[in-house]
Scaffold this active site. Structure first.
Site, short mmCIF file in Angstrom:
data_model
loop_
_atom_site.label_atom_id
_atom_site.label_comp_id
_atom_site.label_asym_id
_atom_site.label_seq_id
_atom_site.Cartn_x
_atom_site.Cartn_y
_atom_site.Cartn_z
N ASP A 72 -16.11 -0.61 18.25
CA ASP A 72 -17.29 -1.38 18.67
C ASP A 72 -17.39 -1.45 20.18
O ASP A 72 -16.38 -1.41 20.90
CB ASP A 72 -17.19 -2.82 18.15
CG ASP A 72 -17.71 -2.95 16.73
OD1 ASP A 72 -17.92 -1.93 16.06
OD2 ASP A 72 -17.90 -4.11 16.28
N HIS A 127 -25.91 -7.17 22.25
CA HIS A 127 -24.93 -7.99 21.54
C HIS A 127 -25.37 -9.45 21.36
O HIS A 127 -24.55 -10.36 21.31
CB HIS A 127 -23.57 -7.95 22.24
CG HIS A 127 -22.43 -8.29 21.30
ND1 HIS A 127 -21.95 -9.57 21.13
CD2 HIS A 127 -21.69 -7.52 20.49
CE1 HIS A 127 -20.96 -9.57 20.26
NE2 HIS A 127 -20.78 -8.33 19.85
N HIS A 217 -11.99 -1.96 19.31
CA HIS A 217 -13.03 -2.03 20.33
C HIS A 217 -12.81 -0.99 21.42
O HIS A 217 -11.69 -0.78 21.88
CB HIS A 217 -13.08 -3.43 20.96
CG HIS A 217 -13.57 -4.48 20.03
ND1 HIS A 217 -12.75 -5.10 19.11
CD2 HIS A 217 -14.81 -5.01 19.86
CE1 HIS A 217 -13.46 -5.98 18.41
NE2 HIS A 217 -14.72 -5.94 18.85
#
Length: 267
Positions: A72, A127, A217
């Site tokens: 991510d 986000h 991530h």
């Protein structure tokens, strides 16, 4: 300029960390998830292009122990390191990218992801937590994140990872209208909480089961509190799971011969 970028990055890291922690404790805002096995059940036979390519040919996750590795929040300056590790182990992953300060800033890295056979999807534009904004804002976040990837690569994403893993009937409805399926995760390295790569790998290895979707991530933390141990955890995770008999696939390959259905949430 550097100070502004660092502040934005710290703000994003705070959101990501808080969201991942909240998800792990209390779950999402409410949805019905579809498992990869359910997505495959009853699907018509598909050509080998739908499946992952293993050392002995096409890999069908109905008969092979599969797992999907996802990243991510990138791309970032760490992306080339991650791509090099994936290439070394002949693994393809799925990257859920952010448009505003990532895809737009590093379009060449997004193109490298595609060129190396990875799936590039969207984590939205900036986000924002989709369950906390208006329907129009949800549509804008998804559309702009998706379009940023399409502009960089020529390929339009069809998978959405809702920020913090949070979705709702409202979000799902908009995703369906936009032709997007949502993907959350079943194994979380919690790399937002530590720089200890061994701990990150240990968490993933304990949580991973067949048909798992792993969350890591692709992000840099200037405060050095988290994410900075992620890259060093990737090789141990891959090598250990391969020794355990797992085959790494992308999310779409995990669902094959089924296909992602717009408006559904996969976990």
């Amino acid at each position: 300029m550097r100070t502004t970028t660092a502040r934005r990055t710290r703000a994003l890291i705070t959101l990501l960390a808080a969201g991942a922690l909240a998800f792990g404790v209390s779950g999402c805002d409410g949805y019905t998830a579809t498992s990869p096995a359910a997505a495959r059940k009853g699907a018509p036979a598909a050509g080998t292009a739908a499946f992952a390519q293993g050392p002995d040919g096409a890999v069908d996750c109905r008969h092979v122990k599969c797992v999907a590795l996802t990243f991510d929040a990138g791309p970032s300056v760490r992306t080339p390191q991650i791509l090099a590790i994936l290439a070394k182990y002949h693994v393809h992953a799925t990257f859920f990218t952010l448009g505003k300060n990532h895809v737009r800033v590093h379009p060449e890295m997004v193109r490298d992801m595609v060129a190396q056979g990875h799936e590039v999807e969207t984590l939205t534009w900036s986000h924002q937590i989709l369950t906390k904004i208006s329907t129009d804002e949800v549509r804008k976040e998804i559309t702009e994140g998706r379009d940023a990837v399409e502009k960089a690569t020529g390929q339009r994403p069809t998978l959405l990872r809702p920020p913090q893993g949070r979705t709702s009937a409202k979000v799902t409805k908009v995703a369906k209208e936009l032709g997007m399926a949502e993907v959350v995760w079943s194994a979380n390295g919690a790399d937002y909480k530590t720089t200890d790569s061994k701990l990150i790998a240990s968490r993933i290895l304990k949580q991973t089961k067949p048909d798992g979707i792993i969350l890591l991530h692709d992000l840099v933390d200037p405060t050095n509190r988290g994410y900075n141990g992620t890259v060093a955890s990737v090789a141990p995770i891959i090598s250990t799971l391969q020794k355990r008999g797992y085959t790494f696939v992308t999310v779409k390959q995990l669902l094959a011969p089924g296909k992602p259905v717009a408006g559904k949430v996969y976990k």
